[in-house]
Write a protein that holds these residues in place. Structure first.
Motif, mmCIF file in Angstrom:
data_model
loop_
_atom_site.group_PDB
_atom_site.id
_atom_site.type_symbol
_atom_site.label_atom_id
_atom_site.label_comp_id
_atom_site.label_asym_id
_atom_site.label_seq_id
_atom_site.Cartn_x
_atom_site.Cartn_y
_atom_site.Cartn_z
ATOM 1 N N SER A 1 -43.120 9.809 -0.318
ATOM 2 C CA SER A 1 -43.842 8.690 0.300
ATOM 3 C C SER A 1 -43.585 7.394 -0.459
ATOM 4 O O SER A 1 -43.422 6.327 0.142
ATOM 5 C CB SER A 1 -45.348 8.994 0.326
ATOM 6 O OG SER A 1 -45.617 10.143 1.097
ATOM 7 N N HIS A 2 -43.528 7.502 -1.791
ATOM 8 C CA HIS A 2 -43.273 6.320 -2.611
ATOM 9 C C HIS A 2 -41.884 5.750 -2.337
ATOM 10 O O HIS A 2 -41.711 4.535 -2.197
ATOM 11 C CB HIS A 2 -43.408 6.678 -4.091
ATOM 12 C CG HIS A 2 -43.024 5.569 -5.020
ATOM 13 N ND1 HIS A 2 -43.807 4.437 -5.202
ATOM 14 C CD2 HIS A 2 -41.934 5.400 -5.825
ATOM 15 C CE1 HIS A 2 -43.220 3.637 -6.059
ATOM 16 N NE2 HIS A 2 -42.078 4.188 -6.454
ATOM 17 N N ILE A 3 -40.878 6.623 -2.242
ATOM 18 C CA ILE A 3 -39.508 6.178 -1.977
ATOM 19 C C ILE A 3 -39.405 5.564 -0.583
ATOM 20 O O ILE A 3 -38.745 4.540 -0.384
ATOM 21 C CB ILE A 3 -38.524 7.351 -2.129
ATOM 22 C CG1 ILE A 3 -38.430 7.768 -3.607
ATOM 23 C CG2 ILE A 3 -37.142 6.980 -1.602
ATOM 24 C CD1 ILE A 3 -37.567 8.976 -3.840
ATOM 25 N N ARG B 1 -41.755 4.071 1.097
ATOM 26 C CA ARG B 1 -42.398 2.752 1.065
ATOM 27 C C ARG B 1 -41.512 1.749 0.349
ATOM 28 O O ARG B 1 -41.408 0.584 0.761
ATOM 29 C CB ARG B 1 -43.756 2.865 0.374
ATOM 30 C CG ARG B 1 -44.562 1.571 0.401
ATOM 31 C CD ARG B 1 -45.992 1.793 -0.062
ATOM 32 N NE ARG B 1 -46.053 2.282 -1.425
ATOM 33 C CZ ARG B 1 -46.360 3.527 -1.762
ATOM 34 N NH1 ARG B 1 -46.643 4.406 -0.814
ATOM 35 N NH2 ARG B 1 -46.413 3.909 -3.018
ATOM 36 N N MET B 2 -40.851 2.187 -0.717
ATOM 37 C CA MET B 2 -39.973 1.302 -1.473
ATOM 38 C C MET B 2 -38.817 0.818 -0.599
ATOM 39 O O MET B 2 -38.467 -0.370 -0.614
ATOM 40 C CB MET B 2 -39.415 2.042 -2.700
ATOM 41 C CG MET B 2 -38.519 1.191 -3.584
ATOM 42 S SD MET B 2 -37.683 2.190 -4.853
ATOM 43 C CE MET B 2 -39.108 2.864 -5.706
ATOM 44 N N LEU B 3 -38.235 1.718 0.185
ATOM 45 C CA LEU B 3 -37.118 1.348 1.049
ATOM 46 C C LEU B 3 -37.575 0.442 2.191
ATOM 47 O O LEU B 3 -36.877 -0.500 2.573
ATOM 48 C CB LEU B 3 -36.453 2.605 1.610
ATOM 49 C CG LEU B 3 -35.752 3.515 0.591
ATOM 50 C CD1 LEU B 3 -35.253 4.783 1.262
ATOM 51 C CD2 LEU B 3 -34.601 2.784 -0.087
ATOM 52 N N GLN B 4 -38.759 0.704 2.733
ATOM 53 C CA GLN B 4 -39.267 -0.103 3.831
ATOM 54 C C GLN B 4 -39.603 -1.518 3.389
ATOM 55 O O GLN B 4 -39.407 -2.484 4.133
ATOM 56 C CB GLN B 4 -40.516 0.562 4.426
ATOM 57 C CG GLN B 4 -40.232 1.864 5.165
ATOM 58 C CD GLN B 4 -41.494 2.622 5.509
ATOM 59 O OE1 GLN B 4 -42.607 2.205 5.178
ATOM 60 N NE2 GLN B 4 -41.338 3.773 6.148
ATOM 61 N N GLU B 5 -40.087 -1.669 2.159
ATOM 62 C CA GLU B 5 -40.509 -2.974 1.670
ATOM 63 C C GLU B 5 -39.382 -3.737 0.972
ATOM 64 O O GLU B 5 -39.553 -4.906 0.634
ATOM 65 C CB GLU B 5 -41.693 -2.808 0.706
ATOM 66 C CG GLU B 5 -42.940 -2.227 1.374
ATOM 67 C CD GLU B 5 -44.051 -1.975 0.386
ATOM 68 O OE1 GLU B 5 -43.803 -2.143 -0.851
ATOM 69 O OE2 GLU B 5 -45.163 -1.610 0.809
ATOM 70 N N SER B 6 -38.244 -3.079 0.760
ATOM 71 C CA SER B 6 -37.148 -3.732 0.055
ATOM 72 C C SER B 6 -36.569 -4.872 0.884
ATOM 73 O O SER B 6 -36.352 -4.744 2.089
ATOM 74 C CB SER B 6 -36.041 -2.716 -0.267
ATOM 75 O OG SER B 6 -34.923 -3.351 -0.834
ATOM 76 N N GLU B 7 -36.331 -6.003 0.235
ATOM 77 C CA GLU B 7 -35.712 -7.146 0.902
ATOM 78 C C GLU B 7 -34.195 -7.085 0.799
ATOM 79 O O GLU B 7 -33.496 -7.924 1.369
ATOM 80 C CB GLU B 7 -36.227 -8.439 0.276
ATOM 81 C CG GLU B 7 -37.740 -8.641 0.448
ATOM 82 C CD GLU B 7 -38.228 -9.920 -0.183
ATOM 83 O OE1 GLU B 7 -37.394 -10.616 -0.807
ATOM 84 O OE2 GLU B 7 -39.428 -10.232 -0.064
ATOM 85 N N SER B 8 -33.682 -6.102 0.091
ATOM 86 C CA SER B 8 -32.239 -5.947 -0.088
ATOM 87 C C SER B 8 -31.646 -5.137 1.063
ATOM 88 O O SER B 8 -32.328 -4.343 1.708
ATOM 89 C CB SER B 8 -31.964 -5.239 -1.424
ATOM 90 O OG SER B 8 -30.641 -4.759 -1.479
ATOM 91 N N ARG B 9 -30.368 -5.332 1.286
ATOM 92 C CA ARG B 9 -29.655 -4.459 2.207
ATOM 93 C C ARG B 9 -29.512 -3.082 1.566
ATOM 94 O O ARG B 9 -29.290 -2.982 0.366
ATOM 95 C CB ARG B 9 -28.277 -5.026 2.539
ATOM 96 C CG ARG B 9 -28.322 -6.286 3.402
ATOM 97 C CD ARG B 9 -26.921 -6.709 3.812
ATOM 98 N NE ARG B 9 -26.950 -7.871 4.689
ATOM 99 C CZ ARG B 9 -25.864 -8.407 5.230
ATOM 100 N NH1 ARG B 9 -24.668 -7.896 4.955
ATOM 101 N NH2 ARG B 9 -25.972 -9.459 6.025
#
Length: 239
Positions: free
Chosen positions: A184-186, A188-196
């Motif tokens: 779940s943490h990963i 969320r991290m990918l969804q919130e990332s502003e990077s490609r």
């Protein structure tokens, strides 16, 4: 406002002290009665304090005030542990954030930092024992039934026969809980990332002739490259 933002970026480049790791990585630059100051927001879970540092003083780069707050809010032990990190980002990610969120298996993992590992002189609590066993099983790829081995129990219980050691089924449940929380943490991290996000895959055959495909995500997080294994899938045989 754009001028202030540009100025804060220039100031942040000169910050190297671990003290900054205990505060929000994006402090604000404000102006009051013609005097500019940086306002730091503490990352403490229940802390609402902010610290001001005026830029027109001789000690405008001093971290003495920040250090005093860190010791009173976080304690010397946390500061000492954070000081073993290589940089501000590592201290914040490996020590400060996990400590702030401690209390669950997924955030209680103690980070050892640089140099040789150190060990506490205090006996582990029940939750700490469960945490360390989950970490040991996962990091060293040990079978869960090892916690019932005679030798392991002898080492753990000699001199303290009442010492708590979880059963293999409990370890299995804890590992699953850590996996679910981490997934779940990963996500969320990918969804919130502003990077490609770059997705890669790799296929190989193990020594026992089983085929696997791995999926990896690469992206930028706070100026650093992150590579996360998303999944490893066994490829079924085709007759």
């Amino acid at each position: 406002m754009s001028t202030l933002n540009h100025l804060i970026d220039e100031i942040k480049e000169r910050w190297t002290s671990i003290m900054y790791a205990f505060f929000d990585p994006n402090p604000t630059l404000e102006e009051e009665n013609g005097r500019k100051y940086v306002e730091f927001k503490c990352l403490g879970k229940n802390c609402r304090q902010t610290k001001r540092r005026y830029l027109d003083t001789a000690d405008s780069m001093s971290t003495g005030g920040l250090r005093k707050h860190v010791i009173s809010c976080w304690g010397k032990e946390v500061l000492k542990r954070a000081s073993t990190a290589d940089d501000i980002e590592q201290a914040r990610d490996k020590v400060i954030i996990p400590y702030r969120e401690s209390g669950t298996l997924t955030t209680a993992f103690a980070w050892k930092g640089k140099g040789k590992p150190t060990y506490s002189t205090r006996q582990l609590t029940k939750i700490q024992t469960k945490t360390e066993i989950v970490r040991w099983i996962c990091e060293d790829k040990r079978p869960m039934k090892m916690v019932k081995d005679r030798g392991f129990l002898c080492l753990m219980k000699s001199g303290r026969p009442d010492y708590y050691v979880p059963s293999p089924s409990t370890v299995s449940q804890d590992v699953k809980q850590v996996f679910i929380k981490t997934r779940s943490h990963i996500a969320r991290m990918l969804q919130e990332s502003e990077s490609r996000i770059s997705l890669q895959m790799d296929a190989w055959t193990s020594p026992n002739h089983k085929a696997y495909v791995g999926f990896v995500a690469s992206f930028e997080d706070q100026g650093k490259k992150r590579v996360i294994v998303l999944d490893i899938v066994a490829v079924p045989k085709v007759c």
